[in-house]
Design a protein around this motif. Structure first.
Motif, PDB file in Angstrom:
ATOM      1  N   UNK A   5      58.345 -51.667 -20.278  1.00  0.00           N
ATOM      2  CA  UNK A   5      57.345 -51.504 -21.350  1.00  0.00           C
ATOM      3  C   UNK A   5      57.599 -52.418 -22.549  1.00  0.00           C
ATOM      4  N   UNK A   6      58.820 -52.993 -22.618  1.00  0.00           N
ATOM      5  CA  UNK A   6      59.322 -53.807 -23.726  1.00  0.00           C
ATOM      6  C   UNK A   6      59.685 -52.917 -24.911  1.00  0.00           C
ATOM      7  N   UNK A   7      60.253 -53.503 -25.960  1.00  0.00           N
ATOM      8  CA  UNK A   7      60.998 -52.723 -26.944  1.00  0.00           C
ATOM      9  C   UNK A   7      60.182 -51.669 -27.679  1.00  0.00           C
ATOM     10  N   UNK A   8      58.876 -51.848 -27.821  1.00  0.00           N
ATOM     11  CA  UNK A   8      58.073 -50.787 -28.458  1.00  0.00           C
ATOM     12  C   UNK A   8      56.802 -50.505 -27.670  1.00  0.00           C
ATOM     13  N   UNK A   9      56.806 -50.824 -26.378  1.00  0.00           N
ATOM     14  CA  UNK A   9      55.653 -50.519 -25.541  1.00  0.00           C
ATOM     15  C   UNK A   9      54.567 -51.563 -25.583  1.00  0.00           C
ATOM     16  N   UNK A  10      54.930 -52.820 -25.931  1.00  0.00           N
ATOM     17  CA  UNK A  10      53.925 -53.877 -26.025  1.00  0.00           C
ATOM     18  C   UNK A  10      53.167 -54.084 -24.716  1.00  0.00           C
ATOM     19  N   UNK A  11      53.853 -53.880 -23.582  1.00  0.00           N
ATOM     20  CA  UNK A  11      53.191 -54.099 -22.288  1.00  0.00           C
ATOM     21  C   UNK A  11      51.929 -53.250 -22.171  1.00  0.00           C
ATOM     22  N   UNK A  12      51.993 -52.002 -22.615  1.00  0.00           N
ATOM     23  CA  UNK A  12      50.838 -51.116 -22.493  1.00  0.00           C
ATOM     24  C   UNK A  12      49.809 -51.354 -23.592  1.00  0.00           C
ATOM     25  N   UNK A  13      50.190 -52.035 -24.654  1.00  0.00           N
ATOM     26  CA  UNK A  13      49.227 -52.484 -25.660  1.00  0.00           C
ATOM     27  C   UNK A  13      48.412 -53.657 -25.124  1.00  0.00           C
ATOM     28  N   UNK A  14      49.068 -54.556 -24.414  1.00  0.00           N
ATOM     29  CA  UNK A  14      48.454 -55.819 -24.010  1.00  0.00           C
ATOM     30  C   UNK A  14      47.732 -55.752 -22.675  1.00  0.00           C
ATOM     31  N   UNK A  15      48.095 -54.798 -21.813  1.00  0.00           N
ATOM     32  CA  UNK A  15      47.573 -54.776 -20.448  1.00  0.00           C
ATOM     33  C   UNK A  15      46.990 -53.412 -20.100  1.00  0.00           C
ATOM     34  N   UNK A  16      45.923 -53.446 -19.308  1.00  0.00           N
ATOM     35  CA  UNK A  16      45.356 -52.206 -18.792  1.00  0.00           C
ATOM     36  C   UNK A  16      44.340 -51.604 -19.743  1.00  0.00           C
ATOM     37  N   UNK A  17      43.323 -50.946 -19.171  1.00  0.00           N
ATOM     38  CA  UNK A  17      42.370 -50.229 -19.997  1.00  0.00           C
ATOM     39  C   UNK A  17      43.096 -49.101 -20.711  1.00  0.00           C
ATOM     40  N   UNK A  18      42.541 -48.640 -21.822  1.00  0.00           N
ATOM     41  CA  UNK A  18      43.261 -47.713 -22.694  1.00  0.00           C
ATOM     42  C   UNK A  18      43.639 -46.408 -21.992  1.00  0.00           C
ATOM     43  N   UNK A  19      42.767 -45.862 -21.162  1.00  0.00           N
ATOM     44  CA  UNK A  19      43.098 -44.606 -20.492  1.00  0.00           C
ATOM     45  C   UNK A  19      44.267 -44.788 -19.534  1.00  0.00           C
ATOM     46  N   UNK A  20      44.281 -45.898 -18.804  1.00  0.00           N
ATOM     47  CA  UNK A  20      45.390 -46.197 -17.901  1.00  0.00           C
ATOM     48  C   UNK A  20      46.671 -46.422 -18.684  1.00  0.00           C
TER      49      UNK A  20
END
Length: 402
Positions: free
Chosen positions: A126-141
């Motif tokens: 996810x990287x140090x503060x969750x950047x992966x989920x900020x940058x990738x995937x629709x918000x619900x996912x």
């Protein structure tokens, strides 16, 4: 006095390959982050992208929504010859690393061998503060992925035999401060009182800490006694002077992200609006802090309007340090010699297992050496090793009282 057992406030976890595939709701499972084995290489050297090639070395690669993250040597350097990495920088497989990088039981064994009682671990994929989920995937996912990580962190990595030794550190949905507040409260109810945040959210395309945008999130942290952790690199940037500079330059300058965060938080007014909020600057060391404190106070006292501080703070920036802003060291003798300028009660210790800067398995030896060289007495040694971490993170909640 017997050497105190160490509480490390900055370690790292290599997530198990089935973390998301096994935990996401059925409708998201075919899009879950997956660990796959591919052949490839860093064709442009360690600073370039990893590329899949038929003649490359086998490596374990995280894949998610078009994003690929190879496991680089620096992520799992424990027990390795670091000089070897300078000449041979290839992505790794999980069997190439110590089991303690990703298995709870093996991590506890490695901690015991290193005079460590407890550990706080930052994520990898996810990287140090969750950047992966900020940058990738629709918000619900992305939200489902983030919550699955948090549940795994609290219930499994820090549960069972890890209870009271592996301290939960969870993530927030960076794209929505209200959802972030909800997740802080949800995780606190489950037993997590530490959360990752960015050292500089503007580098991630988000509002700065100088706005009130983050107030719902920060209010939830203050309400639940949740510590905000700012790890170097959590802005998705590391200092580089030139592309041809040796890696030593970037390794030396990594503190700069923490220094920027330090100046931002002390001038933003956040610590005045939320008088119980606590912040930890992870892996930033502290030797630079005395000068920045002196400089910030000088501007506040002598030219507040010129420094654009009028109306932002009612007291000098240094006023907000005590019991609120914590630095973390792993070998900073200079910073410890200047401890009175920072406050001995504001300096915690870290091991950085299993990263390249880690002192494992010699942490006890390194700790004793820097304590001696800095002239710390028994009380100060205790505070550095564990006392300050107990106070900062409220570790009494985990049965750690002294």
């Amino acid at each position: 006095m017997n050497p105190p057992r160490i509480i490390s406030v900055d370690d790292h976890i290599l997530e198990p390959g089935d973390l998301w595939a096994a935990r996401l709701p059925d409708r998201f499972r075919d899009r879950a982050p997956r660990l796959v084995r591919r052949r490839g290489a860093f064709k442009e050297g360690p600073r370039g992208p990893w590329q899949e090639t038929p003649d490359g070395e086998w490596a374990d690669i995280w894949e998610y929504e078009g994003y690929r993250m190879p496991i680089i040597p620096g992520f799992a350097a424990a027990g390795k010859d670091l000089d070897q990495f300078g000449e041979h920088w290839d992505a790794m497989r999980y069997e190439d690393m110590r089991p303690g990088c990703h298995e709870q039981a093996a991590r506890l064994v490695d901690m015991d061998a290193n005079r460590m009682e407890a550990s706080l671990s930052f994520p990898t994929f996810p990287r140090f503060c969750g950047q992966t989920f900020l940058e990738r995937g629709e918000r619900e996912l992305s939200l489902a992925c983030l919550r699955a990580y948090n549940d795994w962190m609290i219930d499994e990595w820090c549960g069972g035999a890890g209870r009271g030794r592996l301290i939960p550190l969870t993530l927030i949905p960076l794209w929505d401060p209200h959802l972030a507040a909800d997740e802080v409260r949800r995780c606190a109810a489950k037993g997590s009182f530490a959360v990752c945040f960015s050292e500089n959210p503007t580098k991630l395309g988000l509002p700065s800490i100088h706005t009130t945008h983050w107030d719902p999130f920060l209010a939830a942290c203050a309400e639940t006694g949740t510590v905000v952790n700012l790890h170097i690199g959590s802005s998705s940037t590391f200092p580089v002077t030139s592309t041809d500079a040796p890696r030593a330059v970037s390794l030396t300058l990594t503190y700069q992200g923490a220094a920027h965060a330090f100046a931002d938080w002390l001038t933003s007014g956040v610590l005045e609006r939320f008088p119980t909020l606590r912040v930890a600057l992870s892996e930033g060391q502290v030797g630079w802090m005395p000068f920045l404190l002196e400089r910030l106070d000088s501007i506040w006292n002598e030219r507040p309007a010129y420094g654009d501080l009028t109306g932002r703070l009612t007291k000098p920036p240094s006023h907000y340090i005590s019991g609120r802003v914590y630095g973390c060291v792993f070998d900073d003798v200079v910073g410890l010699r200047l401890r009175d300028r920072v406050g001995m009660e504001q300096i915690m210790f870290e091991v950085d297992y299993p990263h390249g800067d880690s002192t494992w398995p010699r942490t006890g030896e390194v700790f004793d050496k820097i304590v001696s060289e800095a002239g710390l007495d028994d009380r100060e040694s205790y505070l550095l090793a564990r006392g300050n971490a107990i106070a900062c993170y409220g570790l009494e909640r985990f049965g750690i009282n002294s």
